[in-house]
Design an enzyme around this catalytic site. Structure first.
Site, mmCIF file in Angstrom:
data_model
loop_
_atom_site.group_PDB
_atom_site.id
_atom_site.type_symbol
_atom_site.label_atom_id
_atom_site.label_comp_id
_atom_site.label_asym_id
_atom_site.label_seq_id
_atom_site.Cartn_x
_atom_site.Cartn_y
_atom_site.Cartn_z
ATOM 1 N N ARG A 1 -9.765 0.701 8.421
ATOM 2 C CA ARG A 1 -9.310 -0.645 8.775
ATOM 3 C C ARG A 1 -10.386 -1.415 9.519
ATOM 4 N NH1 ARG A 1 -3.596 0.479 8.879
ATOM 5 N NH2 ARG A 1 -2.384 -1.382 9.264
ATOM 6 N N LYS B 1 0.844 -1.213 0.000
ATOM 7 C CA LYS B 1 0.000 0.000 0.000
ATOM 8 C C LYS B 1 0.875 1.258 0.000
ATOM 9 C CE LYS B 1 -2.100 -1.227 3.843
ATOM 10 N NZ LYS B 1 -1.420 -2.526 4.131
ATOM 11 N N ARG C 1 11.362 -2.224 11.222
ATOM 12 C CA ARG C 1 10.272 -1.641 11.996
ATOM 13 C C ARG C 1 10.000 -2.502 13.221
ATOM 14 N NH1 ARG C 1 5.192 0.148 8.212
ATOM 15 N NH2 ARG C 1 3.997 -1.087 9.691
ATOM 16 N N ARG D 1 11.694 -6.172 5.038
ATOM 17 C CA ARG D 1 11.552 -4.707 4.945
ATOM 18 C C ARG D 1 12.475 -3.975 5.922
ATOM 19 N NH1 ARG D 1 5.828 -1.977 5.623
ATOM 20 N NH2 ARG D 1 5.798 -3.239 7.503
HETATM 21 P P1 AP5 Z 1 4.806 -1.661 1.961
HETATM 22 O O1 AP5 Z 1 4.566 -0.798 0.784
HETATM 23 O O2 AP5 Z 1 5.418 -1.028 3.163
HETATM 24 O O3 AP5 Z 1 3.472 -2.426 2.369
HETATM 25 P P2 AP5 Z 1 2.199 -1.912 3.159
HETATM 26 O O4 AP5 Z 1 1.013 -2.576 2.573
HETATM 27 O O5 AP5 Z 1 2.191 -0.411 3.226
HETATM 28 O O6 AP5 Z 1 2.518 -2.584 4.554
HETATM 29 P P3 AP5 Z 1 2.498 -2.004 6.028
HETATM 30 O O7 AP5 Z 1 3.162 -3.050 6.865
HETATM 31 O O8 AP5 Z 1 3.102 -0.613 6.117
HETATM 32 O O9 AP5 Z 1 1.001 -1.928 6.305
HETATM 33 P P4 AP5 Z 1 0.311 -1.974 7.635
HETATM 34 O O10 AP5 Z 1 -1.061 -1.714 7.195
HETATM 35 O O11 AP5 Z 1 0.527 -3.159 8.475
HETATM 36 O O12 AP5 Z 1 1.074 -0.817 8.484
HETATM 37 P P5 AP5 Z 1 0.708 0.724 8.744
HETATM 38 O O13 AP5 Z 1 1.969 1.470 8.665
HETATM 39 O O14 AP5 Z 1 -0.453 1.151 7.937
HETATM 40 O O15 AP5 Z 1 5.695 -2.891 1.470
HETATM 41 C C1 AP5 Z 1 6.199 -3.849 2.379
HETATM 42 C C2 AP5 Z 1 7.601 -4.311 1.917
HETATM 43 O O16 AP5 Z 1 7.485 -4.966 0.667
HETATM 44 C C3 AP5 Z 1 8.610 -3.161 1.692
HETATM 45 O O17 AP5 Z 1 9.886 -3.590 2.054
HETATM 46 C C4 AP5 Z 1 8.528 -2.896 0.195
HETATM 47 O O18 AP5 Z 1 9.752 -2.373 -0.301
HETATM 48 C C5 AP5 Z 1 8.244 -4.307 -0.336
HETATM 49 N N1 AP5 Z 1 7.424 -4.302 -1.547
HETATM 50 C C6 AP5 Z 1 6.330 -3.541 -1.810
HETATM 51 N N2 AP5 Z 1 5.809 -3.849 -3.009
HETATM 52 C C7 AP5 Z 1 6.591 -4.840 -3.523
HETATM 53 C C8 AP5 Z 1 6.549 -5.587 -4.735
HETATM 54 N N3 AP5 Z 1 5.616 -5.342 -5.680
HETATM 55 N N4 AP5 Z 1 7.491 -6.536 -4.923
HETATM 56 C C9 AP5 Z 1 8.447 -6.771 -3.993
HETATM 57 N N5 AP5 Z 1 8.541 -6.090 -2.823
HETATM 58 C C10 AP5 Z 1 7.609 -5.138 -2.594
HETATM 59 O O19 AP5 Z 1 0.201 0.643 10.263
HETATM 60 C C11 AP5 Z 1 1.080 0.391 11.323
HETATM 61 C C12 AP5 Z 1 0.303 0.341 12.638
HETATM 62 O O20 AP5 Z 1 -0.334 1.624 12.885
HETATM 63 C C13 AP5 Z 1 -0.851 -0.680 12.697
HETATM 64 O O21 AP5 Z 1 -0.433 -1.970 13.023
HETATM 65 C C14 AP5 Z 1 -1.728 -0.047 13.796
HETATM 66 O O22 AP5 Z 1 -1.201 -0.261 15.073
HETATM 67 C C15 AP5 Z 1 -1.621 1.445 13.484
HETATM 68 N N6 AP5 Z 1 -2.652 1.887 12.531
HETATM 69 C C16 AP5 Z 1 -2.445 2.394 11.286
HETATM 70 N N7 AP5 Z 1 -3.608 2.690 10.691
HETATM 71 C C17 AP5 Z 1 -4.590 2.358 11.576
HETATM 72 C C18 AP5 Z 1 -6.017 2.409 11.530
HETATM 73 N N8 AP5 Z 1 -6.658 2.870 10.431
HETATM 74 N N9 AP5 Z 1 -6.707 1.975 12.609
HETATM 75 C C19 AP5 Z 1 -6.073 1.526 13.720
HETATM 76 N N10 AP5 Z 1 -4.730 1.440 13.837
HETATM 77 C C20 AP5 Z 1 -3.990 1.860 12.766
#
Ligand code: AP5
Length: 230
Positions: free
Chosen positions: A88, A13, A157, A125
């Site tokens: 979410r 994402k 992370r 990552r």
């Molecule tokens: P990346 O692009 O970082 O993937 P992502 O889908 O953004 O994954 P996240 O882990 O950041 O999502 P998440 O939803 O768990 O975390 P968030 O930060 O939102 O890619 C991942 C890896 O793969 C990278 O190394 C990238 O280089 C690689 N990659 C990408 N595309 C690729 C491809 N095509 N081929 C190969 N490699 C690739 O949330 C973190 C925390 O915040 C949550 O756990 C929660 O505690 C809190 N939080 C955030 N939003 C909310 C909400 N709405 N409600 C409640 N709590 C929330």
């Protein structure tokens, strides 16, 4: 356009949102990034969120909805935005409808990806502690553990540990995956295959967005308002 990127942790994402920002000229609204910034700044929200995030649980709906509602009001988000990591939960989706009213969400893009691919991506990552740039084993920082963009330290992370990843995936299935059917029911959902090189995935996203744009009816030109002469 107002776009949502849906998908499990590691679906790409954030990676895709950054590319779409360049292409569409609208901002990325990442609740994960906003919360991490609050943690780094030591704000009251950040202090509460830190332990919750590190262990892979969800921050409370009201806190996250409040952050998004404030961010959407900012000038740069008036012409559209890309939501990354929000909504979410079904409650968050309902609140999003309310805070964007009378506007609406144009498209929810579900990044479909098998769990084993996600596990490999999250384990590999690394992120910059200063600017948040993402790295993977396929594209590591050129200067070892220093970020190519800003020179900041590149680390794993805190929520990319095995236990936290398992909890995030379980919560995703319980709380977030039901949104796929929710947006389908609202006729907003497009599914995109998220496996492949990031550029290939991005090309699929652009096609999905272009298709939706063409399907959006163009509003009729506003009629000139009549002025009455005294
Ligand atoms: P990346 O692009 O970082 O993937 P992502 O889908 O953004 O994954 P996240 O882990 O950041 O999502 P998440 O939803 O768990 O975390 P968030 O930060 O939102 O890619 C991942 C890896 O793969 C990278 O190394 C990238 O280089 C690689 N990659 C990408 N595309 C690729 C491809 N095509 N081929 C190969 N490699 C690739 O949330 C973190 C925390 O915040 C949550 O756990 C929660 O505690 C809190 N939080 C955030 N939003 C909310 C909400 N709405 N409600 C409640 N709590 C929330």
């Amino acid at each position: 356009m107002r776009i949502i990127l849906l998908g499990p942790p590691g679906a790409g994402k954030g990676t895709q949102a950054v590319r779409l920002v360049e292409r569409l000229g609208i901002p990325q609204l990442s609740t994960g990034d906003m919360l991490r910034a609050a943690v780094a700044a030591g704000t009251p929200i950040g202090l509460k969120a830190k332990a919750i995030m590190d262990t892979g649980q969800l921050v409370s709906d009201d806190v996250v909805v409040g952050i998004v509602a404030d961010r959407i009001e900012e000038e740069d988000a008036r012409k559209g935005f890309i939501l990354d990591g929000f909504p979410r939960t079904t409650y968050q989706a309902e609140q999003l409808e309310a805070i964007t009213s009378p506007g609406h969400i144009d498209l929810a893009i579900y990044l479909e990806i098998p769990t084993e691919v996600v596990l490999g991506r999250l384990a590999g990552r690394r992120v910059c502690t200063e600017c948040g740039t993402n790295y993977s084993p396929q594209s590591p920082p050129k200067a070892g553990t220093r970020c190519d963009v800003c020179g900041g330290e590149v680390v794993q992370r805190k929520d990319d540990t095995e236990g936290a990843i398992r909890r995030r995936l379980t919560l995703y299935e319980q709380e977030t995956a039901p949104l796929i059917a929710w947006y389908q029911g609202h006729d907003k959902l497009v599914t995109v295959d998220a496996v492949g090189h990031p550029d290939e995935v991005n090309a699929r996203l652009i096609r999905a967005i272009d298709d939706r744009r063409q399907a959006i009816p163009v509003p009729p030109p506003a009629r000139p308002t009549r002025t009455t002469n005294a």
